[in-house]
Design a protein around this motif. Sequence first.
Motif, PDB file in Angstrom:
ATOM      1  N   THR A  66    -102.012  48.689  60.861  1.00  0.00           N
ATOM      2  CA  THR A  66    -101.984  47.019  60.842  1.00  0.00           C
ATOM      3  C   THR A  66    -102.616  46.436  59.663  1.00  0.00           C
ATOM      4  O   THR A  66    -102.236  45.633  59.063  1.00  0.00           O
ATOM      5  CB  THR A  66    -102.926  46.579  62.007  1.00  0.00           C
ATOM      6  N   ASP A  67    -103.639  46.995  59.071  1.00  0.00           N
ATOM      7  CA  ASP A  67    -104.117  46.587  57.893  1.00  0.00           C
ATOM      8  C   ASP A  67    -103.191  46.986  56.720  1.00  0.00           C
ATOM      9  O   ASP A  67    -102.966  45.762  55.478  1.00  0.00           O
ATOM     10  CB  ASP A  67    -105.476  47.490  57.303  1.00  0.00           C
ATOM     11  N   ALA A  68    -102.421  47.727  56.700  1.00  0.00           N
ATOM     12  CA  ALA A  68    -101.417  48.083  55.874  1.00  0.00           C
ATOM     13  C   ALA A  68    -100.291  46.857  55.785  1.00  0.00           C
ATOM     14  O   ALA A  68     -99.812  46.352  54.957  1.00  0.00           O
ATOM     15  CB  ALA A  68    -100.770  49.228  55.634  1.00  0.00           C
ATOM     16  N   VAL A  69     -99.855  46.509  57.156  1.00  0.00           N
ATOM     17  CA  VAL A  69     -99.089  45.247  57.106  1.00  0.00           C
ATOM     18  C   VAL A  69     -99.530  43.988  56.594  1.00  0.00           C
ATOM     19  O   VAL A  69     -98.917  43.331  55.987  1.00  0.00           O
ATOM     20  CB  VAL A  69     -98.814  45.368  58.703  1.00  0.00           C
ATOM     21  N   VAL A  70    -100.788  43.851  56.986  1.00  0.00           N
ATOM     22  CA  VAL A  70    -101.714  42.745  56.406  1.00  0.00           C
ATOM     23  C   VAL A  70    -101.420  42.515  54.730  1.00  0.00           C
ATOM     24  O   VAL A  70    -101.215  41.746  54.250  1.00  0.00           O
ATOM     25  CB  VAL A  70    -103.079  42.616  57.076  1.00  0.00           C
ATOM     26  N   CYS A  71    -101.799  43.686  54.128  1.00  0.00           N
ATOM     27  CA  CYS A  71    -101.738  43.909  52.832  1.00  0.00           C
ATOM     28  C   CYS A  71    -100.343  43.769  52.438  1.00  0.00           C
ATOM     29  O   CYS A  71    -100.201  42.973  51.161  1.00  0.00           O
ATOM     30  CB  CYS A  71    -102.227  45.380  52.384  1.00  0.00           C
ATOM     31  N   ALA A  72     -99.244  43.956  52.956  1.00  0.00           N
ATOM     32  CA  ALA A  72     -98.023  43.760  52.481  1.00  0.00           C
ATOM     33  C   ALA A  72     -97.816  42.187  52.616  1.00  0.00           C
ATOM     34  O   ALA A  72     -96.856  41.456  51.948  1.00  0.00           O
ATOM     35  CB  ALA A  72     -96.923  44.397  53.333  1.00  0.00           C
ATOM     36  N   LEU A  73     -98.237  41.524  53.787  1.00  0.00           N
ATOM     37  CA  LEU A  73     -98.275  40.028  53.762  1.00  0.00           C
ATOM     38  C   LEU A  73     -98.767  39.501  52.503  1.00  0.00           C
ATOM     39  O   LEU A  73     -98.462  38.481  52.072  1.00  0.00           O
ATOM     40  CB  LEU A  73     -98.848  39.698  55.064  1.00  0.00           C
ATOM     41  N   ALA A  74     -99.978  39.789  52.132  1.00  0.00           N
ATOM     42  CA  ALA A  74    -100.751  39.214  51.153  1.00  0.00           C
ATOM     43  C   ALA A  74    -100.155  39.546  49.709  1.00  0.00           C
ATOM     44  O   ALA A  74    -100.174  38.707  48.840  1.00  0.00           O
ATOM     45  CB  ALA A  74    -102.222  40.148  50.896  1.00  0.00           C
ATOM     46  N   ALA A  75     -99.041  40.550  49.855  1.00  0.00           N
ATOM     47  CA  ALA A  75     -98.524  40.988  48.654  1.00  0.00           C
ATOM     48  C   ALA A  75     -97.585  39.815  48.275  1.00  0.00           C
ATOM     49  O   ALA A  75     -97.256  39.539  47.217  1.00  0.00           O
ATOM     50  CB  ALA A  75     -97.798  42.400  48.461  1.00  0.00           C
ATOM     51  N   ARG A  76     -97.036  39.653  49.281  1.00  0.00           N
ATOM     52  CA  ARG A  76     -95.997  38.467  49.446  1.00  0.00           C
ATOM     53  C   ARG A  76     -96.473  37.182  48.763  1.00  0.00           C
ATOM     54  O   ARG A  76     -95.833  36.407  48.143  1.00  0.00           O
ATOM     55  CB  ARG A  76     -95.223  38.290  50.847  1.00  0.00           C
ATOM     56  N   ALA A  77     -97.575  36.877  49.472  1.00  0.00           N
ATOM     57  CA  ALA A  77     -98.253  35.756  49.024  1.00  0.00           C
ATOM     58  C   ALA A  77     -98.524  35.667  47.520  1.00  0.00           C
ATOM     59  O   ALA A  77     -98.346  34.646  46.831  1.00  0.00           O
ATOM     60  CB  ALA A  77     -99.571  35.629  49.669  1.00  0.00           C
ATOM     61  N   ALA A  78     -98.834  37.054  46.895  1.00  0.00           N
ATOM     62  CA  ALA A  78     -99.148  37.029  45.588  1.00  0.00           C
ATOM     63  C   ALA A  78     -97.955  36.713  44.624  1.00  0.00           C
ATOM     64  O   ALA A  78     -98.066  36.209  43.778  1.00  0.00           O
ATOM     65  CB  ALA A  78     -99.966  38.215  45.264  1.00  0.00           C
ATOM     66  N   ALA A  79     -96.953  37.376  45.395  1.00  0.00           N
ATOM     67  CA  ALA A  79     -95.676  37.380  44.563  1.00  0.00           C
ATOM     68  C   ALA A  79     -95.130  35.845  44.491  1.00  0.00           C
ATOM     69  O   ALA A  79     -94.421  35.426  43.448  1.00  0.00           O
ATOM     70  CB  ALA A  79     -94.528  38.439  45.270  1.00  0.00           C
ATOM     71  N   LEU A  80     -95.523  35.048  45.354  1.00  0.00           N
ATOM     72  CA  LEU A  80     -94.951  33.817  45.418  1.00  0.00           C
ATOM     73  C   LEU A  80     -96.048  32.820  44.826  1.00  0.00           C
ATOM     74  O   LEU A  80     -95.709  31.572  44.545  1.00  0.00           O
ATOM     75  CB  LEU A  80     -94.869  33.178  46.987  1.00  0.00           C
ATOM     76  N   GLY A  81     -97.254  33.329  44.372  1.00  0.00           N
ATOM     77  CA  GLY A  81     -98.212  32.481  43.647  1.00  0.00           C
ATOM     78  C   GLY A  81     -99.006  31.536  44.424  1.00  0.00           C
ATOM     79  O   GLY A  81     -99.670  30.508  44.148  1.00  0.00           O
ATOM     80  N   LEU A  82     -99.042  32.306  45.803  1.00  0.00           N
ATOM     81  CA  LEU A  82     -99.772  31.614  46.666  1.00  0.00           C
ATOM     82  C   LEU A  82    -101.080  32.112  47.255  1.00  0.00           C
ATOM     83  O   LEU A  82    -101.450  32.287  48.128  1.00  0.00           O
ATOM     84  CB  LEU A  82     -99.025  31.297  48.029  1.00  0.00           C
ATOM     85  N   VAL A  83    -101.889  32.558  46.193  1.00  0.00           N
ATOM     86  CA  VAL A  83    -103.210  33.192  45.959  1.00  0.00           C
ATOM     87  C   VAL A  83    -103.946  32.423  45.044  1.00  0.00           C
ATOM     88  O   VAL A  83    -103.628  31.987  44.104  1.00  0.00           O
ATOM     89  CB  VAL A  83    -103.183  34.724  46.123  1.00  0.00           C
ATOM     90  N   THR A  84    -105.179  32.893  45.256  1.00  0.00           N
ATOM     91  CA  THR A  84    -106.209  32.399  44.191  1.00  0.00           C
ATOM     92  C   THR A  84    -106.276  33.454  42.996  1.00  0.00           C
ATOM     93  O   THR A  84    -105.938  34.682  43.084  1.00  0.00           O
ATOM     94  CB  THR A  84    -107.777  32.638  44.745  1.00  0.00           C
ATOM     95  N   VAL A  85    -106.446  32.721  41.894  1.00  0.00           N
ATOM     96  CA  VAL A  85    -106.618  33.570  40.620  1.00  0.00           C
ATOM     97  C   VAL A  85    -107.506  33.374  39.823  1.00  0.00           C
ATOM     98  O   VAL A  85    -108.332  32.287  40.225  1.00  0.00           O
ATOM     99  CB  VAL A  85    -105.132  33.236  39.607  1.00  0.00           C
ATOM    100  N   PRO A  86    -108.184  34.189  39.001  1.00  0.00           N
ATOM    101  CA  PRO A  86    -109.349  33.936  38.195  1.00  0.00           C
ATOM    102  C   PRO A  86    -109.130  32.725  37.398  1.00  0.00           C
ATOM    103  O   PRO A  86    -108.247  32.419  36.792  1.00  0.00           O
ATOM    104  CB  PRO A  86    -109.526  35.350  37.412  1.00  0.00           C
ATOM    105  N   THR A  87    -110.445  32.203  37.120  1.00  0.00           N
ATOM    106  CA  THR A  87    -110.618  31.071  36.226  1.00  0.00           C
ATOM    107  C   THR A  87    -110.557  31.582  34.659  1.00  0.00           C
ATOM    108  O   THR A  87    -110.635  32.700  34.835  1.00  0.00           O
ATOM    109  CB  THR A  87    -111.855  30.120  36.465  1.00  0.00           C
ATOM    110  N   ALA A  88    -110.589  30.806  33.805  1.00  0.00           N
ATOM    111  CA  ALA A  88    -110.597  31.279  32.574  1.00  0.00           C
ATOM    112  C   ALA A  88    -111.966  31.989  32.110  1.00  0.00           C
ATOM    113  O   ALA A  88    -112.021  32.873  31.549  1.00  0.00           O
ATOM    114  CB  ALA A  88    -110.730  29.954  31.503  1.00  0.00           C
ATOM    115  N   ASP A  89    -113.014  31.790  32.775  1.00  0.00           N
ATOM    116  CA  ASP A  89    -114.345  32.066  32.731  1.00  0.00           C
ATOM    117  C   ASP A  89    -114.475  33.381  33.510  1.00  0.00           C
ATOM    118  O   ASP A  89    -115.229  34.417  33.086  1.00  0.00           O
ATOM    119  CB  ASP A  89    -115.519  31.173  33.322  1.00  0.00           C
ATOM    120  N   GLN A  90    -113.662  33.725  34.509  1.00  0.00           N
ATOM    121  CA  GLN A  90    -113.425  34.887  35.397  1.00  0.00           C
ATOM    122  C   GLN A  90    -112.622  35.895  34.999  1.00  0.00           C
ATOM    123  O   GLN A  90    -112.563  37.180  35.393  1.00  0.00           O
ATOM    124  CB  GLN A  90    -113.211  34.325  36.765  1.00  0.00           C
ATOM    125  N   ALA A  91    -111.872  35.481  33.972  1.00  0.00           N
ATOM    126  CA  ALA A  91    -110.531  36.504  33.725  1.00  0.00           C
ATOM    127  C   ALA A  91    -111.047  37.518  33.085  1.00  0.00           C
ATOM    128  O   ALA A  91    -110.244  38.839  33.336  1.00  0.00           O
ATOM    129  CB  ALA A  91    -109.697  35.362  33.114  1.00  0.00           C
TER     130      ALA A  91
END
Length: 250
Positions: free
Chosen positions: A202-227
């Motif tokens: 089940t966690d692997a399925v959730v990870c695959a859903l999160a990967a889809r969010a990342a592929a679409l740019g629908l996730v948090t990304v680091p700021t310039a200070d955090q990069a």
Amino acid sequence: MLTVGVDLAAEAARTAVAWLDWQAGRARLDRVVVRADDDLVVEAVLGAGKAGLDCPLGWPDRFVDFVSAHRAGHVRVPEGLAGRVWRRDLALRVTDQVVHEQTGLTPLSVSADRIGHATMRCAGLLAELARRGRTVDRRGGGAVVEVYPAACLKRWELPYWGYKRAADLAALGRLVDRLLEAAPWLDLGGYEQVCRASDDATDAVVCALAARAAALGLVTVPTADQAGAAGTEGWIALPTTPLDRLVTAG
């Protein structure tokens, strides 16, 4: 588009991989494998448009510096700070602290908990992916992105704790029920019972859903200070939109 989710543990016995096929407003679970070895994980990532890994992709920079200083005999303890205060940056990465600030959840410490064993394995897998020509960016811009299933579930207003105990399959079943209710476009196919029997699956399925969010740019990304820190320590990508956007965006 194919996304892959990997619930990575130190050994194959607790590692699961899930493959989600995204087509025309639907997502179908094509395959789930539990007890996944290194070769299977690498091949899965190589065949995916994006892969979400539930494992730290690096260690805290300050922890690495601390260990190097200790080896050389030059450790300096900050004055006027309680031990737990100055050790916080040794135990938690920048991304771990950001996740805590945004969700109230604290990821396991890669430098002070057993999850460090999984990260050692992960480091080898990332090296193999790079050797085979895939871009590895610990900030999430390459073949893999670091994800945190509990935080994803919490952001999607789904049960996020209490289901990862072998003795409580009822809680795992309730999570699967709630997930399917929230995402009627998600078809677990012949693998639904595997997900109901294995929290790793089940966690692997959730990870695959999160990967889809990342592929679409629908996730948090680091700021310039955090990069800078994210590039060496890793960055946990948190979903920024509801589940339904995974099929309506893009």
